[in-house]
Design a protein around this motif. Structure first.
Motif, PDB file in Angstrom:
ATOM      1  N   GLY A   1      -5.131 -15.263   0.299  1.00 58.72           N
ATOM      2  CA  GLY A   1      -5.817 -14.335   1.191  1.00 58.72           C
ATOM      3  C   GLY A   1      -4.844 -13.382   1.855  1.00 58.72           C
ATOM      4  O   GLY A   1      -3.706 -13.234   1.423  1.00 58.72           O
ATOM      5  N   GLY A   2      -5.284 -12.746   2.941  1.00 58.39           N
ATOM      6  CA  GLY A   2      -4.427 -11.798   3.643  1.00 58.39           C
ATOM      7  C   GLY A   2      -3.303 -12.494   4.367  1.00 58.39           C
ATOM      8  O   GLY A   2      -3.305 -13.713   4.561  1.00 58.39           O
ATOM      9  N   LEU A   3      -2.303 -11.699   4.775  1.00 57.58           N
ATOM     10  CA  LEU A   3      -1.172 -12.274   5.491  1.00 57.58           C
ATOM     11  C   LEU A   3      -0.430 -11.201   6.269  1.00 57.58           C
ATOM     12  O   LEU A   3      -0.630 -10.010   6.083  1.00 57.58           O
ATOM     13  N   VAL A   4       0.446 -11.673   7.144  1.00 54.96           N
ATOM     14  CA  VAL A   4       1.378 -10.820   7.865  1.00 54.96           C
ATOM     15  C   VAL A   4       2.775 -11.255   7.442  1.00 54.96           C
ATOM     16  O   VAL A   4       3.129 -12.428   7.572  1.00 54.96           O
ATOM     17  N   ALA A   5       3.555 -10.318   6.910  1.00 59.99           N
ATOM     18  CA  ALA A   5       4.886 -10.641   6.399  1.00 59.99           C
ATOM     19  C   ALA A   5       5.931  -9.815   7.121  1.00 59.99           C
ATOM     20  O   ALA A   5       5.795  -8.595   7.236  1.00 59.99           O
ATOM     21  N   ASP A   6       6.976 -10.471   7.620  1.00 56.86           N
ATOM     22  CA  ASP A   6       8.047  -9.731   8.268  1.00 56.86           C
ATOM     23  C   ASP A   6       9.352  -9.913   7.505  1.00 56.86           C
ATOM     24  O   ASP A   6       9.568 -10.936   6.858  1.00 56.86           O
ATOM     25  N   GLY A   7      10.197  -8.884   7.547  1.00 59.62           N
ATOM     26  CA  GLY A   7      11.465  -8.971   6.840  1.00 59.62           C
ATOM     27  C   GLY A   7      12.210  -7.654   6.860  1.00 59.62           C
ATOM     28  O   GLY A   7      12.172  -6.916   7.859  1.00 59.62           O
ATOM     29  N   ARG A   8      12.881  -7.348   5.742  1.00 63.57           N
ATOM     30  CA  ARG A   8      13.658  -6.113   5.637  1.00 63.57           C
ATOM     31  C   ARG A   8      13.061  -5.149   4.605  1.00 63.57           C
ATOM     32  O   ARG A   8      13.244  -3.951   4.695  1.00 63.57           O
ATOM     33  N   ASP A   9      12.362  -5.700   3.602  1.00 63.62           N
ATOM     34  CA  ASP A   9      11.826  -4.844   2.530  1.00 63.62           C
ATOM     35  C   ASP A   9      10.402  -5.212   2.155  1.00 63.62           C
ATOM     36  O   ASP A   9       9.969  -5.014   1.036  1.00 63.62           O
ATOM     37  N   MET A  10       9.655  -5.735   3.116  1.00 58.74           N
ATOM     38  CA  MET A  10       8.285  -6.142   2.833  1.00 58.74           C
ATOM     39  C   MET A  10       7.413  -4.949   2.433  1.00 58.74           C
ATOM     40  O   MET A  10       6.617  -5.026   1.498  1.00 58.74           O
ATOM     41  N   GLY A  11       7.554  -3.841   3.157  1.00 56.92           N
ATOM     42  CA  GLY A  11       6.714  -2.683   2.873  1.00 56.92           C
ATOM     43  C   GLY A  11       7.246  -1.787   1.779  1.00 56.92           C
ATOM     44  O   GLY A  11       6.492  -1.009   1.194  1.00 56.92           O
ATOM     45  N   THR A  12       8.541  -1.882   1.486  1.00 61.05           N
ATOM     46  CA  THR A  12       9.135  -1.005   0.478  1.00 61.05           C
ATOM     47  C   THR A  12       9.217  -1.644  -0.896  1.00 61.05           C
ATOM     48  O   THR A  12       9.134  -0.947  -1.911  1.00 61.05           O
ATOM     49  N   VAL A  13       9.382  -2.965  -0.957  1.00 61.32           N
ATOM     50  CA  VAL A  13       9.593  -3.645  -2.241  1.00 61.32           C
ATOM     51  C   VAL A  13       8.565  -4.735  -2.520  1.00 61.32           C
ATOM     52  O   VAL A  13       7.926  -4.759  -3.569  1.00 61.32           O
ATOM     53  N   VAL A  14       8.406  -5.652  -1.587  1.00 62.43           N
ATOM     54  CA  VAL A  14       7.580  -6.840  -1.856  1.00 62.43           C
ATOM     55  C   VAL A  14       6.089  -6.504  -1.888  1.00 62.43           C
ATOM     56  O   VAL A  14       5.374  -6.887  -2.812  1.00 62.43           O
ATOM     57  N   PHE A  15       5.610  -5.783  -0.869  1.00 54.46           N
ATOM     58  CA  PHE A  15       4.191  -5.415  -0.802  1.00 54.46           C
ATOM     59  C   PHE A  15       4.059  -3.903  -0.612  1.00 54.46           C
ATOM     60  O   PHE A  15       3.571  -3.433   0.433  1.00 54.46           O
ATOM     61  N   PRO A  16       4.468  -3.108  -1.599  1.00 56.20           N
ATOM     62  CA  PRO A  16       4.455  -1.648  -1.444  1.00 56.20           C
ATOM     63  C   PRO A  16       3.058  -1.049  -1.299  1.00 56.20           C
ATOM     64  O   PRO A  16       2.926   0.084  -0.851  1.00 56.20           O
ATOM     65  N   LEU A  17       2.012  -1.805  -1.684  1.00 60.84           N
ATOM     66  CA  LEU A  17       0.645  -1.302  -1.581  1.00 60.84           C
ATOM     67  C   LEU A  17      -0.073  -1.802  -0.328  1.00 60.84           C
ATOM     68  O   LEU A  17      -1.272  -1.586  -0.178  1.00 60.84           O
ATOM     69  N   ALA A  18       0.652  -2.456   0.554  1.00 59.48           N
ATOM     70  CA  ALA A  18       0.032  -2.948   1.786  1.00 59.48           C
ATOM     71  C   ALA A  18      -0.591  -1.791   2.563  1.00 59.48           C
ATOM     72  O   ALA A  18       0.024  -0.737   2.716  1.00 59.48           O
ATOM     73  N   PRO A  19      -1.810  -1.954   3.051  1.00 64.31           N
ATOM     74  CA  PRO A  19      -2.487  -0.855   3.755  1.00 64.31           C
ATOM     75  C   PRO A  19      -1.917  -0.555   5.135  1.00 64.31           C
ATOM     76  O   PRO A  19      -2.144   0.518   5.677  1.00 64.31           O
ATOM     77  N   LEU A  20      -1.188  -1.509   5.715  1.00 64.65           N
ATOM     78  CA  LEU A  20      -0.588  -1.276   7.026  1.00 64.65           C
ATOM     79  C   LEU A  20       0.855  -1.754   7.015  1.00 64.65           C
ATOM     80  O   LEU A  20       1.137  -2.942   6.845  1.00 64.65           O
ATOM     81  N   LYS A  21       1.770  -0.806   7.199  1.00 65.92           N
ATOM     82  CA  LYS A  21       3.204  -1.111   7.209  1.00 65.92           C
ATOM     83  C   LYS A  21       3.786  -0.692   8.557  1.00 65.92           C
ATOM     84  O   LYS A  21       3.615   0.443   8.985  1.00 65.92           O
ATOM     85  N   ILE A  22       4.470  -1.628   9.177  1.00 72.68           N
ATOM     86  CA  ILE A  22       5.088  -1.373  10.474  1.00 72.68           C
ATOM     87  C   ILE A  22       6.607  -1.434  10.325  1.00 72.68           C
ATOM     88  O   ILE A  22       7.137  -2.327   9.645  1.00 72.68           O
ATOM     89  N   PHE A  23       7.299  -0.491  10.947  1.00 70.82           N
ATOM     90  CA  PHE A  23       8.754  -0.587  11.050  1.00 70.82           C
ATOM     91  C   PHE A  23       9.059  -0.784  12.522  1.00 70.82           C
ATOM     92  O   PHE A  23       8.912   0.129  13.328  1.00 70.82           O
ATOM     93  N   LEU A  24       9.449  -2.002  12.879  1.00 69.49           N
ATOM     94  CA  LEU A  24       9.668  -2.379  14.273  1.00 69.49           C
ATOM     95  C   LEU A  24      11.157  -2.339  14.594  1.00 69.49           C
ATOM     96  O   LEU A  24      11.963  -2.962  13.904  1.00 69.49           O
ATOM     97  N   THR A  25      11.498  -1.612  15.622  1.00 69.36           N
ATOM     98  CA  THR A  25      12.904  -1.475  15.979  1.00 69.36           C
ATOM     99  C   THR A  25      13.083  -1.574  17.485  1.00 69.36           C
ATOM    100  O   THR A  25      12.120  -1.733  18.241  1.00 69.36           O
TER     101      THR A  25
END
Length: 224
Positions: free
Chosen positions: A120-144
């Motif tokens: 099912g759905g999930l929340v994934a945090d890391g360094r390349d979750m939105g760029t490599v692992v889940f590039p089609l994710a509908p919501l990508k956050i870059f938290l700094t």
């Protein structure tokens, strides 16, 4: 898109609060939390204990092939051994940065991470979750957050765990070194995905960041 299958990625530098925020968002939305940082720390800890240096080679490849890494009930297991309490310290953080720069390590964990969406759905945090692992994710956050704020958070976390000999300046230098390593590595460097929402948490509490991301997630679902 329903609340049960949305994938939310939260990338960012060390100490930005990704894990706390990701857990909070997952709880609020009833989603699973994928702690990718713990996976990398667990592998780095295990490889270091086996005296396998962070360089590509046959010994590294062979060990990775036979390595079993799993997350269960908030705990991290390597070959069936719970290593959760052994991987949260500055030394392992530094090791994780070095090992995670290796293509073979990232490739080994890529499938493990992507398999998690089968439930099912999930929340994934890391360094390349939105760029490599889940590039089609509908919501990508870059938290700094600023280097000083991130160092202070990490310092306070370590002190709360009983590490009374920790030095703030050393933690700050570790943060700066980790930033350079993450952004300059050749394999999956830390960068903002073009379609990510950048959030600076320097002056925000965890709850405030969670509120913002939950609001964005609800908007993403309603737009589907």
């Amino acid at each position: 898109m329903t609340s049960k299958n949305i994938v939310i990625t939260i990338d960012g530098p060390a100490g930005a609060g990704k894990s706390s925020v990701a857990r909070g968002v997952a709880k609020r939305l009833g989603l699973s939390y994928l702690d990718t940082g713990a996976l990398y720390r667990a592998i780095a800890y295990t490889l270091d204990k086996a005296a396998i240096p962070p360089v590509e080679g046959e010994s590294l490849s062979a060990t990775l092939r036979d390595l079993s890494v799993a997350l269960a009930s908030g705990r991290v297991f390597v070959d069936g051994k719970d290593v959760t309490d052994l991987i949260r310290n500055p030394l392992v953080d530094s090791l994780a940065s070095k090992y995670s720069a290796l293509p073979s390590v990232r490739a080994r964990l890529l499938d493990i991470q992507r398999e998690q969406v089968l439930g099912g759905g999930l929340v994934a945090d890391g360094r390349d979750m939105g760029t490599v692992v889940f590039p089609l994710a509908p919501l990508k956050i870059f938290l700094t957050a600023s280097e000083e704020v991130r160092a202070r958070r990490r310092f306070d976390e370590l002190v709360s765990r009983g590490q009374v000999d920790v030095d703030f300046d050393s933690v700050l230098e570790d943060i700066k070194t980790r930033d350079r390593s993450d952004r300059e590595r050749a394999c999956s460097p830390l960068v903002e995905a073009p379609d990510s929402v950048v959030l600076d948490s320097s002056s925000l509490s965890v709850d405030q960041v969670v509120d913002r991301i939950v609001s964005l997630a609800e908007g993403a679902r309603s737009d589907d």
